[in-house]
Design a protein around this motif. Sequence first.
Motif, PDB file in Angstrom:
ATOM      1  N   GLU A  68       0.789  -1.127  -0.083  1.00  0.00           N
ATOM      2  CA  GLU A  68      -0.060  -0.060  -0.118  1.00  0.00           C
ATOM      3  C   GLU A  68       1.027   1.048  -0.059  1.00  0.00           C
ATOM      4  O   GLU A  68       1.715   1.262   0.632  1.00  0.00           O
ATOM      5  CB  GLU A  68      -0.785   0.249   1.292  1.00  0.00           C
ATOM      6  CG  GLU A  68      -1.959  -1.014   1.162  1.00  0.00           C
ATOM      7  CD  GLU A  68      -3.096  -0.730   2.128  1.00  0.00           C
ATOM      8  OE1 GLU A  68      -3.060   0.346   2.792  1.00  0.00           O
ATOM      9  OE2 GLU A  68      -3.667  -1.752   2.530  1.00  0.00           O
ATOM     10  N   ASP A  69       0.522   2.266  -0.686  1.00  0.00           N
ATOM     11  CA  ASP A  69       1.143   3.675  -0.968  1.00  0.00           C
ATOM     12  C   ASP A  69       2.632   3.498  -1.253  1.00  0.00           C
ATOM     13  O   ASP A  69       3.479   4.217  -1.086  1.00  0.00           O
ATOM     14  CB  ASP A  69       0.886   4.133   0.307  1.00  0.00           C
ATOM     15  CG  ASP A  69      -0.480   4.654   0.891  1.00  0.00           C
ATOM     16  OD1 ASP A  69      -0.887   5.253   0.224  1.00  0.00           O
ATOM     17  OD2 ASP A  69      -0.811   3.943   1.816  1.00  0.00           O
ATOM     18  N   ALA A  70       2.964   2.514  -1.860  1.00  0.00           N
ATOM     19  CA  ALA A  70       4.365   2.135  -2.501  1.00  0.00           C
ATOM     20  C   ALA A  70       4.431   2.784  -3.653  1.00  0.00           C
ATOM     21  O   ALA A  70       3.520   3.061  -4.465  1.00  0.00           O
ATOM     22  CB  ALA A  70       4.859   0.770  -2.468  1.00  0.00           C
ATOM     23  N   PHE A  71       5.693   3.324  -4.174  1.00  0.00           N
ATOM     24  CA  PHE A  71       6.033   3.924  -5.314  1.00  0.00           C
ATOM     25  C   PHE A  71       7.339   3.418  -6.167  1.00  0.00           C
ATOM     26  O   PHE A  71       8.290   3.068  -5.522  1.00  0.00           O
ATOM     27  CB  PHE A  71       6.362   5.470  -5.065  1.00  0.00           C
ATOM     28  CG  PHE A  71       6.476   6.308  -6.450  1.00  0.00           C
ATOM     29  CD1 PHE A  71       7.416   5.862  -7.296  1.00  0.00           C
ATOM     30  CD2 PHE A  71       5.812   7.621  -6.331  1.00  0.00           C
ATOM     31  CE1 PHE A  71       7.497   7.004  -8.520  1.00  0.00           C
ATOM     32  CE2 PHE A  71       6.050   8.337  -7.355  1.00  0.00           C
ATOM     33  CZ  PHE A  71       6.566   8.007  -8.435  1.00  0.00           C
ATOM     34  N   ILE A  72       6.811   2.626  -7.121  1.00  0.00           N
ATOM     35  CA  ILE A  72       7.900   2.018  -8.182  1.00  0.00           C
ATOM     36  C   ILE A  72       8.422   3.076  -9.109  1.00  0.00           C
ATOM     37  O   ILE A  72       7.519   3.523 -10.012  1.00  0.00           O
ATOM     38  CB  ILE A  72       7.371   0.691  -8.754  1.00  0.00           C
ATOM     39  CG1 ILE A  72       6.755  -0.136  -7.801  1.00  0.00           C
ATOM     40  CG2 ILE A  72       8.456  -0.049  -9.689  1.00  0.00           C
ATOM     41  CD1 ILE A  72       7.591  -0.637  -6.571  1.00  0.00           C
ATOM     42  N   GLY A  73       9.679   3.489  -8.813  1.00  0.00           N
ATOM     43  CA  GLY A  73      10.074   4.346  -9.861  1.00  0.00           C
ATOM     44  C   GLY A  73      10.076   4.052 -11.483  1.00  0.00           C
ATOM     45  O   GLY A  73      10.024   2.816 -11.558  1.00  0.00           O
ATOM     46  N   GLY A  80       8.094 -12.879  -7.397  1.00  0.00           N
ATOM     47  CA  GLY A  80       8.166 -12.991  -6.008  1.00  0.00           C
ATOM     48  C   GLY A  80       8.560 -11.867  -4.909  1.00  0.00           C
ATOM     49  O   GLY A  80       8.662 -12.050  -3.773  1.00  0.00           O
ATOM     50  N   LYS A  81       9.161 -10.724  -5.647  1.00  0.00           N
ATOM     51  CA  LYS A  81       9.666  -9.803  -4.635  1.00  0.00           C
ATOM     52  C   LYS A  81       8.485  -8.996  -3.934  1.00  0.00           C
ATOM     53  O   LYS A  81       7.504  -8.665  -4.606  1.00  0.00           O
ATOM     54  CB  LYS A  81      10.455  -8.749  -5.644  1.00  0.00           C
ATOM     55  CG  LYS A  81      10.831  -7.534  -4.976  1.00  0.00           C
ATOM     56  CD  LYS A  81      12.238  -7.732  -4.421  1.00  0.00           C
ATOM     57  CE  LYS A  81      12.917  -6.422  -3.796  1.00  0.00           C
ATOM     58  NZ  LYS A  81      14.062  -6.599  -3.224  1.00  0.00           N
ATOM     59  N   THR A  82       8.795  -8.550  -2.640  1.00  0.00           N
ATOM     60  CA  THR A  82       7.834  -7.713  -2.046  1.00  0.00           C
ATOM     61  C   THR A  82       8.052  -6.486  -1.917  1.00  0.00           C
ATOM     62  O   THR A  82       9.382  -6.363  -1.218  1.00  0.00           O
ATOM     63  CB  THR A  82       7.317  -8.395  -0.602  1.00  0.00           C
ATOM     64  OG1 THR A  82       6.744  -9.886  -1.058  1.00  0.00           O
ATOM     65  CG2 THR A  82       6.319  -7.497   0.086  1.00  0.00           C
ATOM     66  N   ILE A  83       7.527  -5.364  -2.314  1.00  0.00           N
ATOM     67  CA  ILE A  83       7.754  -4.039  -1.819  1.00  0.00           C
ATOM     68  C   ILE A  83       7.136  -3.538  -0.900  1.00  0.00           C
ATOM     69  O   ILE A  83       5.959  -3.626  -1.149  1.00  0.00           O
ATOM     70  CB  ILE A  83       7.694  -3.116  -3.356  1.00  0.00           C
ATOM     71  CG1 ILE A  83       8.757  -3.565  -4.492  1.00  0.00           C
ATOM     72  CG2 ILE A  83       8.238  -1.876  -2.893  1.00  0.00           C
ATOM     73  CD1 ILE A  83      10.119  -3.606  -4.329  1.00  0.00           C
ATOM     74  N   PRO A  84       8.055  -2.968   0.396  1.00  0.00           N
ATOM     75  CA  PRO A  84       7.031  -2.728   1.524  1.00  0.00           C
ATOM     76  C   PRO A  84       6.139  -1.579   1.321  1.00  0.00           C
ATOM     77  O   PRO A  84       6.307  -0.640   0.461  1.00  0.00           O
ATOM     78  CB  PRO A  84       8.188  -2.594   2.686  1.00  0.00           C
ATOM     79  CG  PRO A  84       9.218  -3.094   2.114  1.00  0.00           C
ATOM     80  CD  PRO A  84       9.214  -3.053   0.599  1.00  0.00           C
ATOM     81  N   PRO A  85       5.053  -1.607   2.006  1.00  0.00           N
ATOM     82  CA  PRO A  85       4.056  -0.245   1.995  1.00  0.00           C
ATOM     83  C   PRO A  85       4.971   1.141   2.469  1.00  0.00           C
ATOM     84  O   PRO A  85       6.141   1.143   2.977  1.00  0.00           O
ATOM     85  CB  PRO A  85       3.104  -0.410   3.085  1.00  0.00           C
ATOM     86  CG  PRO A  85       3.178  -1.870   3.389  1.00  0.00           C
ATOM     87  CD  PRO A  85       4.463  -2.331   3.022  1.00  0.00           C
ATOM     88  N   ASN A  86       4.527   2.213   1.767  1.00  0.00           N
ATOM     89  CA  ASN A  86       5.192   3.519   1.921  1.00  0.00           C
ATOM     90  C   ASN A  86       6.549   3.710   1.577  1.00  0.00           C
ATOM     91  O   ASN A  86       7.402   4.467   2.158  1.00  0.00           O
ATOM     92  CB  ASN A  86       4.826   4.141   3.599  1.00  0.00           C
ATOM     93  CG  ASN A  86       3.452   3.903   3.941  1.00  0.00           C
ATOM     94  OD1 ASN A  86       2.538   4.657   3.480  1.00  0.00           O
ATOM     95  ND2 ASN A  86       3.004   3.036   4.779  1.00  0.00           N
ATOM     96  N   ARG A  99      14.074   4.616   0.046  1.00  0.00           N
ATOM     97  CA  ARG A  99      13.661   5.285   1.006  1.00  0.00           C
ATOM     98  C   ARG A  99      12.215   5.111   1.304  1.00  0.00           C
ATOM     99  O   ARG A  99      11.325   4.774   0.631  1.00  0.00           O
ATOM    100  CB  ARG A  99      14.053   6.707   0.724  1.00  0.00           C
ATOM    101  CG  ARG A  99      13.312   7.493  -0.406  1.00  0.00           C
ATOM    102  CD  ARG A  99      13.631   8.996  -0.585  1.00  0.00           C
ATOM    103  NE  ARG A  99      13.154   9.442  -1.550  1.00  0.00           N
ATOM    104  CZ  ARG A  99      11.770   9.812  -1.859  1.00  0.00           C
ATOM    105  NH1 ARG A  99      10.924   9.715  -1.021  1.00  0.00           N
ATOM    106  NH2 ARG A  99      11.432  10.335  -2.988  1.00  0.00           N
ATOM    107  N   GLU A 100      11.955   5.802   2.472  1.00  0.00           N
ATOM    108  CA  GLU A 100      10.445   5.843   2.960  1.00  0.00           C
ATOM    109  C   GLU A 100       9.800   7.163   1.975  1.00  0.00           C
ATOM    110  O   GLU A 100      10.593   7.920   1.536  1.00  0.00           O
ATOM    111  CB  GLU A 100      10.157   6.396   4.282  1.00  0.00           C
ATOM    112  CG  GLU A 100      10.584   5.046   5.391  1.00  0.00           C
ATOM    113  CD  GLU A 100       9.554   4.055   5.454  1.00  0.00           C
ATOM    114  OE1 GLU A 100       8.476   4.266   5.331  1.00  0.00           O
ATOM    115  OE2 GLU A 100      10.092   2.898   5.312  1.00  0.00           O
ATOM    116  N   LEU A 101       8.490   6.976   1.663  1.00  0.00           N
ATOM    117  CA  LEU A 101       7.708   8.148   1.189  1.00  0.00           C
ATOM    118  C   LEU A 101       7.897   9.395   1.879  1.00  0.00           C
ATOM    119  O   LEU A 101       7.584   9.137   3.013  1.00  0.00           O
ATOM    120  CB  LEU A 101       6.523   7.705   0.387  1.00  0.00           C
ATOM    121  CG  LEU A 101       6.512   6.551  -0.662  1.00  0.00           C
ATOM    122  CD1 LEU A 101       5.074   6.456  -1.230  1.00  0.00           C
ATOM    123  CD2 LEU A 101       7.311   7.061  -1.901  1.00  0.00           C
TER     124      LEU A 101
END
Length: 170
Positions: free
Chosen positions: A110-115, A123-129, A141-143
């Motif tokens: 949630e709320d993640a940003f993929i550049g 299978g990769k997990t990108i954490p929220p925010n 970095r964190e958003l």
Amino acid sequence: MILPYHTKKPLIDSTVYVASNAVITGDVEIGAYSSIWFHSVIRGDVAPTRIGKRVNIQDQSMLHQSPNRTLLIEDDVTIGHQVTLHSAIVRKRALIGMGSIVLDGAEIGEDAFIGAGSLVPPGKTIPPNTLALGRPAKVVRELTEADRKDMERIRTEYVEKGQYYKQVDH
């Protein structure tokens, strides 16, 4: 163009804008006030594709799946121009930047940003925010509050643009 695939026909909410040259086929569901932009392709001919409310799938994006692996996009997501999504999960309010590729089993929080131009491997997990960049994508970095406001601005603009085009295109 909206096409059935065998017995499966796309279910698209009446408020959704679909550009006349987009292609949607098979087991696809799209929620209210979403928008599917020019030359995008959404196929549900291998497994289901589920798209939430107020999602924008921008120009020339490609959405598909592997057998028995649903492609899931939750509410309020932005999928940038020329993005490829394949049997992934994209959680609420995430943004997938232009030209990115997100592969089978990857999960965008949630709320993640993929550049722009990033590759999220299987299978990769990108954490929220978080902001993730690169090939392969890595969290950098964190958003910030400014990032979140810009993501909200984009989402809002695409709902408004979609509703405008829906009126003038039909």
